[in-house]
Enzyme design. Sequence first.
Site, PDB file in Angstrom:
ATOM      1  N   SER A 165      -5.818   2.905   5.108  1.00  0.00           N
ATOM      2  CA  SER A 165      -5.244   2.314   3.901  1.00  0.00           C
ATOM      3  C   SER A 165      -6.271   1.533   3.092  1.00  0.00           C
ATOM      4  O   SER A 165      -5.997   0.434   2.598  1.00  0.00           O
ATOM      5  CB  SER A 165      -4.060   1.405   4.266  1.00  0.00           C
ATOM      6  OG  SER A 165      -3.280   1.129   3.128  1.00  0.00           O
TER       7      SER A 165
ATOM      8  N   SER B 141       0.800  -1.235   0.000  1.00  0.00           N
ATOM      9  CA  SER B 141       0.000   0.000   0.000  1.00  0.00           C
ATOM     10  C   SER B 141       0.828   1.279   0.000  1.00  0.00           C
ATOM     11  O   SER B 141       0.266   2.377  -0.068  1.00  0.00           O
ATOM     12  CB  SER B 141      -0.943   0.013   1.207  1.00  0.00           C
ATOM     13  OG  SER B 141      -2.018  -0.870   0.991  1.00  0.00           O
TER      14      SER B 141
ATOM     15  N   LYS C 195      -0.002   3.735  -2.599  1.00  0.00           N
ATOM     16  CA  LYS C 195      -1.010   4.788  -2.457  1.00  0.00           C
ATOM     17  C   LYS C 195      -0.392   6.175  -2.288  1.00  0.00           C
ATOM     18  O   LYS C 195      -1.096   7.184  -2.417  1.00  0.00           O
ATOM     19  CB  LYS C 195      -1.928   4.484  -1.282  1.00  0.00           C
ATOM     20  CG  LYS C 195      -2.744   3.202  -1.457  1.00  0.00           C
ATOM     21  CD  LYS C 195      -3.721   3.003  -0.303  1.00  0.00           C
ATOM     22  CE  LYS C 195      -4.558   1.749  -0.469  1.00  0.00           C
ATOM     23  NZ  LYS C 195      -3.922   0.541   0.065  1.00  0.00           N
TER      24      LYS C 195
END
Length: 387
Positions: free
Chosen positions: A127, A67, A70
């Site tokens: 997240s 993640s 992101k």
Amino acid sequence: MKRTVIWKNFTALMLVATICLGLAAPHAWAENSTELNLPCRNAILVNVNTGTVLYEQGPDDEVPIASITKVMTLLLTLEAVKAGKVSMTDIVPISEHAYNMGGSQIWLEPGEQFTLDELIKAICVCSANDAAVAVAEFVGGSEPVFAEMMNAKAKELGMNHTHFVNACGLDEAGHYSSARDVSIMSMELLKHPKILEYCGIWMDSLRNGETQMVNTNKLLKSYPGITGLKTGTTNGAGVCISASAERDGMSLLAVVLGSPSSGERFEAATQLLDYGFANYETAEFPSIAGRVETLPVKGGVSQQVTLSYEIPEKILLKKGEGKTLTAETTLPQQMEAPVQKGEKVGEVTLKTEQSVIGTYPVTAAGDVSKMDFSTAFSLLSHAIFTL
């Protein structure tokens, strides 16, 4: 096919920012002066103020980053907001594709209504993969198109060991980055102060309190000065974090990839940040002894030229060196025409009591043509007829 490139004994200095932006450091930190026992596969520590790498461990290995992906999703979204293409109050449609995302999520349902602000908050705090994909579709039109935008931005930033396939970071063939590249995009995201407002939220909720969100970055509760930034975990990537912190005006970024557990991820980031804060400091560039703003020009159409001092705003130093920092100029008494804009005139030398830290050019800020008969006659004629 995912490529893997291992650079052995790689210890070269990276300067992300340039002196012309006022963000460069003159020190050359050529190699890790201390070996840290980091419980992770790859790591890098960067001074955000100057872009200087302070520590690295396998910084250019191409690996999954979970993640941490992101960070790029958020960067492109905030750039779109800044450009006026989208607004924080816009309602983001939820597609079947976003709904079907696995991993961490806020359980979006097709047809639900959330503002862009709410979904960015969900990305930063918990997240949420479904929120990241919904935002990517909103900004890019579709996730594949948004992934193309991510790759274009990576190329623009000089992220040479990165390729994105999705917007959330779930393991997928051909989706990878490196510790160094993560630091590059993380520092670019930090240029948007709004992001730290989201990353600093410990707990919040959506759906009128029905959906609780708790920040995945536990350093917010345990590390003094922590400001962000993004965690990530998948089977392929291991446990990761891009952690930003600030103390006494110095900002650091620690990237940790491939830790075996969440606790070891935070331990590695803590070691890196502690090392940086214990051994380095940033200082404002001192006042320059002998500084003048113009120099006389002999034989020119103008009698003087304005000077440009190409010096950084902040300097990265070993701890304690800032107290003895001095700067002085080396300049000629006058210039000889012609003088060209950008021509080096002299330099500024930056010193501590122990050594010279660096030198910075002083250049001509404009052109000064040489005075010849034709030019002199033209100037005289102009003066006579404008009396």
